[in-house]
Every structure is written in structure tokens, then in C-alpha cells.
Design an enzyme around this catalytic site. Structure first.
Site, PDB file in Angstrom:
ATOM      1  N   GLN A 256       0.622 -59.007-118.799  1.00 28.45           N
ATOM      2  CA  GLN A 256      -0.042 -58.725-117.492  1.00 28.45           C
ATOM      3  C   GLN A 256      -0.726 -57.420-117.243  1.00 28.45           C
ATOM      4  OE1 GLN A 256      -0.129 -61.213-115.008  1.00 28.45           O
ATOM      5  NE2 GLN A 256       0.460 -62.250-116.821  1.00 28.45           N
ATOM      6  N   HIS A 259      -4.455 -57.062-118.028  1.00 28.73           N
ATOM      7  CA  HIS A 259      -5.261 -57.802-117.087  1.00 28.73           C
ATOM      8  C   HIS A 259      -6.430 -56.674-116.379  1.00 28.73           C
ATOM      9  CE1 HIS A 259      -4.893 -62.137-116.476  1.00 28.73           C
ATOM     10  NE2 HIS A 259      -3.678 -61.930-116.499  1.00 28.73           N
ATOM     11  N   GLU A 324       4.638 -62.358-108.569  1.00 33.36           N
ATOM     12  CA  GLU A 324       3.721 -63.315-108.645  1.00 33.36           C
ATOM     13  C   GLU A 324       4.410 -64.078-109.941  1.00 33.36           C
ATOM     14  OE1 GLU A 324      -0.868 -64.142-110.391  1.00 33.36           O
ATOM     15  OE2 GLU A 324       0.120 -62.057-110.749  1.00 33.36           O
ATOM     16  N   HIS A 325       4.617 -63.556-110.970  1.00 40.08           N
ATOM     17  CA  HIS A 325       5.360 -63.951-112.193  1.00 40.08           C
ATOM     18  C   HIS A 325       6.731 -63.127-112.180  1.00 40.08           C
ATOM     19  CE1 HIS A 325       1.103 -64.175-113.232  1.00 40.08           C
ATOM     20  NE2 HIS A 325       1.188 -65.249-113.500  1.00 40.08           N
ATOM     21  N   ASP A 358       0.348 -70.115-117.731  1.00 40.52           N
ATOM     22  CA  ASP A 358      -0.790 -69.474-117.730  1.00 40.52           C
ATOM     23  C   ASP A 358      -1.624 -70.748-118.100  1.00 40.52           C
ATOM     24  OD1 ASP A 358      -0.898 -67.241-116.057  1.00 40.52           O
ATOM     25  OD2 ASP A 358      -1.577 -65.917-117.583  1.00 40.52           O
ATOM     26  N   HIS A 417      -4.574 -83.004 -66.150  1.00 40.74           N
ATOM     27  CA  HIS A 417      -3.533 -83.767 -67.542  1.00 40.74           C
ATOM     28  C   HIS A 417      -2.454 -84.637 -66.767  1.00 40.74           C
ATOM     29  CE1 HIS A 417      -4.880 -80.414 -70.228  1.00 40.74           C
ATOM     30  NE2 HIS A 417      -4.066 -81.052 -71.143  1.00 40.74           N
TER      31      HIS A 417
END
Length: 427
Positions: A256, A259, A324-325, A358, A417
Site C-alpha cells: 500500500q 501507491h 480500507e484494507h 486487488d 392532500h
């Protein structure tokens, strides 16, 4: 290389969590807003001008013809194509289970009501270009849309300097079932998908990753169209017991960190010895990576090891982060899965590295970031459907319950109504 703290040091932990949040700069919002308005007004002409300005190429046509897609895809490595086809089968297997059915409920007096599950008509997928190319994201975005029943799947991607389409992207689009491809990227591409131009018909939803300008554009067009999310920097949290292999833990943290300098890699464990061993592995492995500079920037800024007194405390930390992971690198991961409340996707055991998810495992890799797993979900079939209710009252049913409806309307001082019911009542 990793900052160290204890779970009990909540002040430092909270500061760390808050430091992950990245707001889009107001100057970028202003610039992107101007691009969106220009494309909305001048349509194809504006898109071509911005493509020339930002990508350095003046296009005669933005549309990639089927013959050009075929030619580009033919250049992809055959084993890579085979791998993507196997990944497609896994993605379909997982996402087919997500399909929902509508329902019909029968009540007394001829009353019935229910819900329909309907696919979106059209979806646009943004695929980054330039030096980075992510064919796996084409699969992860397009396949669930196809399973949901979306009839028109459009892909946009910035053109190469020679105007070509990357072979891997072309092959992925063919495998995933993309219907249309256009060579346009950036905020101007998002505007084209949202508002439409002479060449590109508008879509109902835009998905896919991009740079900060793409993120800003998606944020600004939300409401005109739906979007998947405003994704933040990637993140991984590894809960590891004392027996977890340090080499594997370090490799997964680095997966990670490569990235982005803003990516975060967090190790949570009860073993200080493991932290020491992982530190050594991080130094050895990072020195061999092509993106060593990015990795080291990421680890320096956001790499953290958190020591806990128990596995329960490890899980408390993870739930606070809502990563996230999340990797549960423990002997019996299923013993702990039920205690995970907030995570985009969970990877179980010593051998299920996040990379499996992934690319190949079948679960979607488009996941909530920056703590938003507390309230949002991974991309899936649900992302490409809408639900519509329906209701039927017979004459007898309205005669029976009309007074109750009138009372509720009049209490809210909505006389029209109430009158819509009164004119149908016999008394």
C-alpha cells in the site's frame, strides 16, 4: 521507519487518524468548476481544447472505434489476458451472489404494495492514463455494472501522446463488456460524462479512480449524476499475532505504501518482537522496490506500529481506524471476523495478502477510504441499481382508511392532500 505508539495513547492515535484526511484545495475546486461550466456550454470544442492543453494532443475524434479497440487489445500479453479472464470469472462468481429481487406484499381489502429493483440505464467508468494504467479497475467497475443489468457502459481514459489506447486497457474493456470508449480524461472527461457533448451521451453514474482534479470534478457533478465515492489515499491495517511472518507483514505494508506518499500502512499487534522484525524487513524490501522513494515518504509520514495488550484491543484500534484494507494475520482469523465492525474489505490468515483481493480473488477492490468504512460499502452490484416502490389501494380500502389519511394530512395543514382523499370518499 514506523512510528510507534500504544493503543492506550489515544491522543496520538486521534492525531494520526485526523492527519489522514485530505481536503481538496479550494483553488482546485474553482479551476475545476470553470472547466465543468465550459464543457457544459461549449461541449466537444471545450473537451478537445482541454485535452490538447493537459494531454498534449489534438484529437480528430474522441471515440475509439471497435476496430481500434480490437487492434490495441491484440497487442496485450496473452498470459496477462488469460489472467484477466480468470479474474473475471472470480469477480462474476462473487458479484452474482449480490443480485437482489423485488418483492410483492399482499394485504387486506385488495391492498398490495412492493418494490422493484431496476438497473441504471448508463454508467461511465473513469480509467486513469499516463504512466499508470489499471486494467484491474476496469474489471472491478464494469463487471458488477454488467451483472446489475446496466445497458450502456462507457469508459473514458486519457489518450497517450500518440493518441493510442493502452493494450491492457483495451483488453480489459473487451473482457469486462464495456460498450463505448472515449479518449478523454481529467475534469473535462467527467464533465462530458455528466452533461453530455455532441460525441458523448451523458450517463447516470460515474465511477472509477482519478487524480485530485478528477475527484474534485466528481464531487461537483454529484447531484446531476451519482458517483461511487470521493476516494482518499490508499490504506492498509494489518492485525498480526506473534506468529505472523515478519516478511509477509512487511511486504503487505509496502504494497500500500507504494501507491502514494499519502498512503498509510499500519501494523497493530501485541508483539514488540514482531514490530522489530517487521522494521528490518521493511528496510530490506523497500531498498529493492522501483518506487522506493514513494514508499519511504509514505512510511515516514503515515507508517505506524501500534502495540496492544490483547487481540481485543487490536480490534478496537482497527474499528476506530475503519481501514480500507484490513488483514487479520492470525492463526484463527474467523474467530475474530465477527468483531470487525468497520473495514472496506477483510483478508483472512497468513496467506491472503491484500494483492489477491486487488486483482484476482473476486471481491471488489473499490473500497471506502479515510474512515468512511464506518458508513459506506465496497463497490458492487448494489452500486448500479435503484429501487422503486409501488402501491395499490382498492376502493374498499380507501373507504376504510380514508379518515385516518385525512386526519394526518390536516394535522400537517396540507388541505389539498386531505381533499385528494375526500373527493373519493362516499360519505
Amino acid at each position: 521507519m514506523l512510528k510507534r505508539m500504544r493503543a492506550s495513547d489515544t491522543g496520538k492515535l486521534q492525531t494520526y487518524l485526523e492527519s489522514r484526511t485530505e481536503e481538496i484545495d479550494s483553488d482546485i475546486i474553482v479551476r475545476v468548476s470553470a472547466i465543468l461550466q465550459d464543457v457544459k456550454t461549449r461541449r466537444d470544442d471545450a473537451v478537445r481544447e482541454y485535452t490538447q492543453q493537459f494531454d498534449g494532443i489534438l484529437l480528430d475524434s474522441m471515440c475509439v472505434e471497435p476496430s481500434d479497440i480490437e487492434a490495441a487489445a491484440a497487442k496485450a500479453d496473452p498470459f496477462f489476458v488469460e489472467s484477466m479472464k480468470k479474474a473475471k470469472a472470480n469477480i462474476e462468481y462473487y458479484h452474482n451472489a449480490q443480485k437482489q429481487n423485488g418483492y410483492l406484499l399482499q394485504k387486506e381489502l385488495g391492498i398490495y404494495l412492493g418494490q422493484r429493483v431496476l438497473p441504471l440505464d448508463s454508467v461511465g467508468i473513469y480509467v486513469p492514463g499516463g504512466r499508470a494504467q489499471y486494467p484491474s479497475s476496469v474489471l472491478m467497475n464494469a463487471i458488477p455494472a454488467r451483472i446489475a443489468g446496466v445497458k450502456r457502459i462507457v469508459m473514458i481514459t486519457p489518450p497517450a501522446k500518440d493518441g493510442s489506447l493502452h493494450p491492457n486497457i483495451a483488453a480489459a474493456a473487451q473482457i469486462a463488456g464495456v460498450d463505448e470508449i472515449y479518449k478523454v480524461g481529467g475534469a473535462q472527461g467527467i464533465a462530458a460524462l455528466a452533461y453530455g457533448t455532441q460525441s458523448i451521451a451523458p450517463v447516470d453514474k460515474i465511477v472509477g479512480p482519478g487524480n485530485v482534479y478528477v475527484a474534485a470534478a466528481k464531487k461537483l457533478v454529484f447531484g446531476k449524476v451519482d458517483i461511487d465515492m470521493i476516494a482518499g489515499p490508499s490504506e492498509i491495517l494489518v492485525i498480526a499475532d506473534a506468529d505472523a511472518p515478519a516478511k509477509s507483514v512487511a511486504a503487505d505494508l509496502l504494497s500500500q505504501a507504494e501507491h502514494d506518499p499519502m498512503a498509510s500502512a499500519i501494523l497493530v499487534t501485541t508483539s514488540e518482537q514482531l514490530v522489530d522484525a517487521v522494521e528490518l524487513e521493511l528496510r530490506k524490501q523497500s531498498a529493492l522496490l522501483p518506487k522506493q522513494e514513494i514508499v519511504e515518504q509514505s512510511l515516514q509520514a503515515y507508517g505506524t506500529a501500534i502495540l496492544c495488550e490483547s487481540m481485543e484491543e487490536c480490534l478496537d484500534v482497527s474499528n476506530a481506524v475503519a481501514p480500507e484494507h484490513l488483514e487479520l494475520m492470525v492463526k484463527q482469523p474467523m474467530d475474530y471476523l465477527g468483531k470487525v465492525r468497520h473495514a472496506g474489505s477483510v483478508f483472512l490468515g497468513y496467506h491472503t495478502c491484500e494483492s489477491v483481493g486487488d486483482y484476482f480473488g473476486g471481491c471488489n477492490h473499490v473500497l471506502p477510504t479515510s474512515g468512511t468504512a464506518r458508513f459506506s460499502s465496497a463497490l458492487g452490484v448494489d452500486s448500479f441499481i435503484k429501487k422503486s416502490s409501488y402501491l395499490h389501494y382498492s376502493e374498499e380500502a380507501l373507504q376504510t382508511y380514508g379518515d385516518h389519511i385525512i386526519e394526518m394530512a390536516e394535522q400537517e395543514e396540507l388541505q389539498a392532500h386531505a381533499n385528494a382523499v375526500k373527493v373519493r370518499l362516499k360519505s
